[in-house]
Design a protein around this motif. Structure first.
Motif, PDB file in Angstrom:
ATOM      1  N   VAL A 149      28.706 -24.818  26.736  1.00  0.00           N
ATOM      2  CA  VAL A 149      28.254 -23.539  27.295  1.00  0.00           C
ATOM      3  C   VAL A 149      29.284 -22.986  28.274  1.00  0.00           C
ATOM      4  O   VAL A 149      29.551 -21.778  28.306  1.00  0.00           O
ATOM      5  CB  VAL A 149      26.886 -23.724  27.992  1.00  0.00           C
ATOM      6  N   ALA A 150      29.877 -23.904  29.071  1.00  0.00           N
ATOM      7  CA  ALA A 150      30.828 -23.470  30.099  1.00  0.00           C
ATOM      8  C   ALA A 150      32.267 -23.424  29.604  1.00  0.00           C
ATOM      9  O   ALA A 150      33.172 -23.160  30.394  1.00  0.00           O
ATOM     10  CB  ALA A 150      30.733 -24.419  31.302  1.00  0.00           C
ATOM     11  N   TRP A 151      32.480 -23.665  28.302  1.00  0.00           N
ATOM     12  CA  TRP A 151      33.844 -23.789  27.790  1.00  0.00           C
ATOM     13  C   TRP A 151      34.732 -22.571  28.065  1.00  0.00           C
ATOM     14  O   TRP A 151      35.899 -22.732  28.432  1.00  0.00           O
ATOM     15  CB  TRP A 151      33.850 -24.107  26.303  1.00  0.00           C
ATOM     16  N   PRO A 152      34.251 -21.343  27.888  1.00  0.00           N
ATOM     17  CA  PRO A 152      35.128 -20.197  28.183  1.00  0.00           C
ATOM     18  C   PRO A 152      35.666 -20.204  29.617  1.00  0.00           C
ATOM     19  O   PRO A 152      36.825 -19.844  29.856  1.00  0.00           O
ATOM     20  CB  PRO A 152      34.216 -18.985  27.943  1.00  0.00           C
ATOM     21  N   ILE A 153      34.824 -20.631  30.567  1.00  0.00           N
ATOM     22  CA  ILE A 153      35.276 -20.711  31.964  1.00  0.00           C
ATOM     23  C   ILE A 153      36.307 -21.821  32.128  1.00  0.00           C
ATOM     24  O   ILE A 153      37.337 -21.651  32.788  1.00  0.00           O
ATOM     25  CB  ILE A 153      34.077 -20.939  32.900  1.00  0.00           C
ATOM     26  N   ILE A 154      36.031 -22.972  31.508  1.00  0.00           N
ATOM     27  CA  ILE A 154      36.952 -24.105  31.609  1.00  0.00           C
ATOM     28  C   ILE A 154      38.295 -23.755  30.984  1.00  0.00           C
ATOM     29  O   ILE A 154      39.360 -24.072  31.514  1.00  0.00           O
ATOM     30  CB  ILE A 154      36.351 -25.351  30.931  1.00  0.00           C
ATOM     31  N   GLU A 155      38.248 -23.073  29.848  1.00  0.00           N
ATOM     32  CA  GLU A 155      39.472 -22.708  29.132  1.00  0.00           C
ATOM     33  C   GLU A 155      40.344 -21.769  29.956  1.00  0.00           C
ATOM     34  O   GLU A 155      41.577 -21.866  29.925  1.00  0.00           O
ATOM     35  CB  GLU A 155      39.107 -22.052  27.804  1.00  0.00           C
ATOM     36  N   SER A 156      39.722 -20.885  30.710  1.00  0.00           N
ATOM     37  CA  SER A 156      40.488 -19.925  31.501  1.00  0.00           C
ATOM     38  C   SER A 156      40.932 -20.486  32.846  1.00  0.00           C
ATOM     39  O   SER A 156      41.859 -19.953  33.454  1.00  0.00           O
ATOM     40  CB  SER A 156      39.659 -18.656  31.726  1.00  0.00           C
ATOM     41  N   ARG A 157      40.280 -21.571  33.301  1.00  0.00           N
ATOM     42  CA  ARG A 157      40.620 -22.142  34.613  1.00  0.00           C
ATOM     43  C   ARG A 157      40.717 -23.660  34.539  1.00  0.00           C
ATOM     44  O   ARG A 157      40.251 -24.367  35.416  1.00  0.00           O
ATOM     45  CB  ARG A 157      39.561 -21.747  35.641  1.00  0.00           C
ATOM     46  N   PHE A 158      41.358 -24.171  33.491  1.00  0.00           N
ATOM     47  CA  PHE A 158      41.391 -25.620  33.289  1.00  0.00           C
ATOM     48  C   PHE A 158      42.179 -26.359  34.361  1.00  0.00           C
ATOM     49  O   PHE A 158      41.987 -27.557  34.571  1.00  0.00           O
ATOM     50  CB  PHE A 158      41.961 -25.964  31.908  1.00  0.00           C
ATOM     51  N   ALA A 159      43.092 -25.664  35.062  1.00  0.00           N
ATOM     52  CA  ALA A 159      43.842 -26.322  36.139  1.00  0.00           C
ATOM     53  C   ALA A 159      42.909 -26.833  37.228  1.00  0.00           C
ATOM     54  O   ALA A 159      43.228 -27.807  37.930  1.00  0.00           O
ATOM     55  CB  ALA A 159      44.867 -25.360  36.729  1.00  0.00           C
ATOM     56  N   TRP A 160      41.740 -26.189  37.365  1.00  0.00           N
ATOM     57  CA  TRP A 160      40.767 -26.644  38.350  1.00  0.00           C
ATOM     58  C   TRP A 160      40.267 -28.048  38.033  1.00  0.00           C
ATOM     59  O   TRP A 160      39.871 -28.790  38.941  1.00  0.00           O
ATOM     60  CB  TRP A 160      39.592 -25.667  38.418  1.00  0.00           C
ATOM     61  N   VAL A 161      40.257 -28.423  36.768  1.00  0.00           N
ATOM     62  CA  VAL A 161      39.825 -29.775  36.394  1.00  0.00           C
ATOM     63  C   VAL A 161      40.751 -30.805  37.028  1.00  0.00           C
ATOM     64  O   VAL A 161      40.299 -31.791  37.640  1.00  0.00           O
ATOM     65  CB  VAL A 161      39.801 -29.940  34.864  1.00  0.00           C
ATOM     66  N   TYR A 162      42.058 -30.580  36.913  1.00  0.00           N
ATOM     67  CA  TYR A 162      43.026 -31.490  37.525  1.00  0.00           C
ATOM     68  C   TYR A 162      42.886 -31.481  39.046  1.00  0.00           C
ATOM     69  O   TYR A 162      42.942 -32.529  39.700  1.00  0.00           O
ATOM     70  CB  TYR A 162      44.451 -31.075  37.152  1.00  0.00           C
ATOM     71  N   PHE A 163      42.714 -30.282  39.606  1.00  0.00           N
ATOM     72  CA  PHE A 163      42.617 -30.153  41.065  1.00  0.00           C
ATOM     73  C   PHE A 163      41.404 -30.903  41.607  1.00  0.00           C
ATOM     74  O   PHE A 163      41.503 -31.654  42.582  1.00  0.00           O
ATOM     75  CB  PHE A 163      42.542 -28.680  41.452  1.00  0.00           C
ATOM     76  N   ALA A 176      50.796 -33.654  42.780  1.00  0.00           N
ATOM     77  CA  ALA A 176      49.607 -34.410  42.395  1.00  0.00           C
ATOM     78  C   ALA A 176      49.929 -35.579  41.478  1.00  0.00           C
ATOM     79  O   ALA A 176      49.347 -36.663  41.620  1.00  0.00           O
ATOM     80  CB  ALA A 176      48.598 -33.475  41.725  1.00  0.00           C
ATOM     81  N   ASN A 177      50.844 -35.386  40.542  1.00  0.00           N
ATOM     82  CA  ASN A 177      51.046 -36.394  39.508  1.00  0.00           C
ATOM     83  C   ASN A 177      52.285 -37.265  39.691  1.00  0.00           C
ATOM     84  O   ASN A 177      52.340 -38.363  39.127  1.00  0.00           O
ATOM     85  CB  ASN A 177      51.118 -35.704  38.141  1.00  0.00           C
ATOM     86  N   LEU A 178      53.270 -36.790  40.437  1.00  0.00           N
ATOM     87  CA  LEU A 178      54.482 -37.583  40.633  1.00  0.00           C
ATOM     88  C   LEU A 178      54.631 -38.059  42.081  1.00  0.00           C
ATOM     89  O   LEU A 178      54.843 -39.240  42.340  1.00  0.00           O
ATOM     90  CB  LEU A 178      55.715 -36.770  40.221  1.00  0.00           C
ATOM     91  N   LEU A 179      54.481 -37.109  43.025  1.00  0.00           N
ATOM     92  CA  LEU A 179      54.701 -37.469  44.415  1.00  0.00           C
ATOM     93  C   LEU A 179      53.545 -38.281  44.999  1.00  0.00           C
ATOM     94  O   LEU A 179      53.779 -39.198  45.796  1.00  0.00           O
ATOM     95  CB  LEU A 179      54.923 -36.199  45.243  1.00  0.00           C
ATOM     96  N   SER A 180      52.322 -37.989  44.602  1.00  0.00           N
ATOM     97  CA  SER A 180      51.164 -38.701  45.159  1.00  0.00           C
ATOM     98  C   SER A 180      51.241 -40.217  44.935  1.00  0.00           C
ATOM     99  O   SER A 180      51.075 -40.993  45.884  1.00  0.00           O
ATOM    100  CB  SER A 180      49.862 -38.145  44.581  1.00  0.00           C
ATOM    101  N   PRO A 181      51.473 -40.685  43.701  1.00  0.00           N
ATOM    102  CA  PRO A 181      51.586 -42.144  43.520  1.00  0.00           C
ATOM    103  C   PRO A 181      52.732 -42.745  44.324  1.00  0.00           C
ATOM    104  O   PRO A 181      52.603 -43.866  44.847  1.00  0.00           O
ATOM    105  CB  PRO A 181      51.830 -42.291  42.011  1.00  0.00           C
ATOM    106  N   LEU A 182      53.846 -42.021  44.445  1.00  0.00           N
ATOM    107  CA  LEU A 182      54.972 -42.526  45.218  1.00  0.00           C
ATOM    108  C   LEU A 182      54.626 -42.626  46.699  1.00  0.00           C
ATOM    109  O   LEU A 182      55.008 -43.593  47.382  1.00  0.00           O
ATOM    110  CB  LEU A 182      56.197 -41.623  45.029  1.00  0.00           C
TER     111      LEU A 182
END
Length: 217
Positions: free
Chosen positions: A73-87, A167-173
């Motif tokens: 149901v929420a897919w259109p929102i997720i598709e347009s703002r998927f970067a929020w998932v990572y954030f 988020a993905n490179l510097l954080s683990p370091l």
């Protein structure tokens, strides 16, 4: 041993490919079906695995199916703002860690790192160890808050390329560097008889994490 090596050799390129694909789809800051799938599929798979392994499997799978329906149901929102998932994943992890460590600094609670030390040395910890482990618990709490704050600021500025690299490179370091720095300080300020080795610290952290897992459905 050979099986572990083969699995490691297989996981490294897979993880590298996933990170590269996530970076390429996120850096453009454009709505993308592929980007949304790359962001959400690992969560779907992990949730399905947890549901399948739940004590009451039918309940777990039912909750998973309901979540998938909500996702559609929420897919259109997720598709347009998927970067929020990572954030949300990145900030959420560090905020949860900050809460987990910070709440143990309250009166009447045992600091988290003190718990780690007790699992290695037993109940009779020296006063110098008690003071040190409380200070290290505070250090990690502040570090986790700083990481979540930095992530929020970078993401809020809209520069997804630099946020992704943080988020993905510097954080683990940074986590590894803080861990190594604390270990170096430990060797300087604590007597040899009360020090905890690096391997023992990692094992204690894993044991505490396992004990803190919520019960299965």
């Amino acid at each position: 041993m050979t099986g572990h090596i083969l699995r490691f050799l297989l996981l490294v390129p897979l993880a590298g490919g996933y990170l590269l694909l996530a970076y390429l789809t996120t850096a453009t800051a454009e709505p993308s079906t592929l980007g949304a799938l790359v962001a959400i599929l690992p969560l779907i798979c992990v949730a399905l695995l947890m549901a399948w392994r739940a004590h009451h499997r039918h309940i777990g799978l039912g909750i998973w199916a309901a979540a998938m329906l909500a996702l559609l149901v929420a897919w259109p929102i997720i598709e347009s703002r998927f970067a929020w998932v990572y954030f949300i994943q990145h900030v959420g992890i560090f905020l949860l860690l900050a809460i987990a460590f910070g709440r143990t600094l309250a009166g009447g609670e045992e600091p988290m790192v003190t718990r780690f030390a007790r699992m290695v040395h037993g109940t009779g910890l020296a006063p110098v160890m008690l003071r040190y482990t409380r200070a290290v618990t505070l250090l990690w709490t502040v570090f986790f808050i700083a990481m979540a704050t930095t992530s929020t600021l970078l993401f809020g500025l809209g520069d997804l390329t630099h946020w992704w690299l943080f988020a993905n490179l510097l954080s683990p370091l940074l986590v590894a560097a803080t861990f190594a720095g604390e270990f170096a300080v430990r060797r300087l300020v604590l007597p040899p008889g009360v020090r905890t080795s690096l391997i023992d610290s990692i094992r204690a952290s894993i044991d505490v994490a396992r004990q803190s897992r919520p019960p299965a459905l």
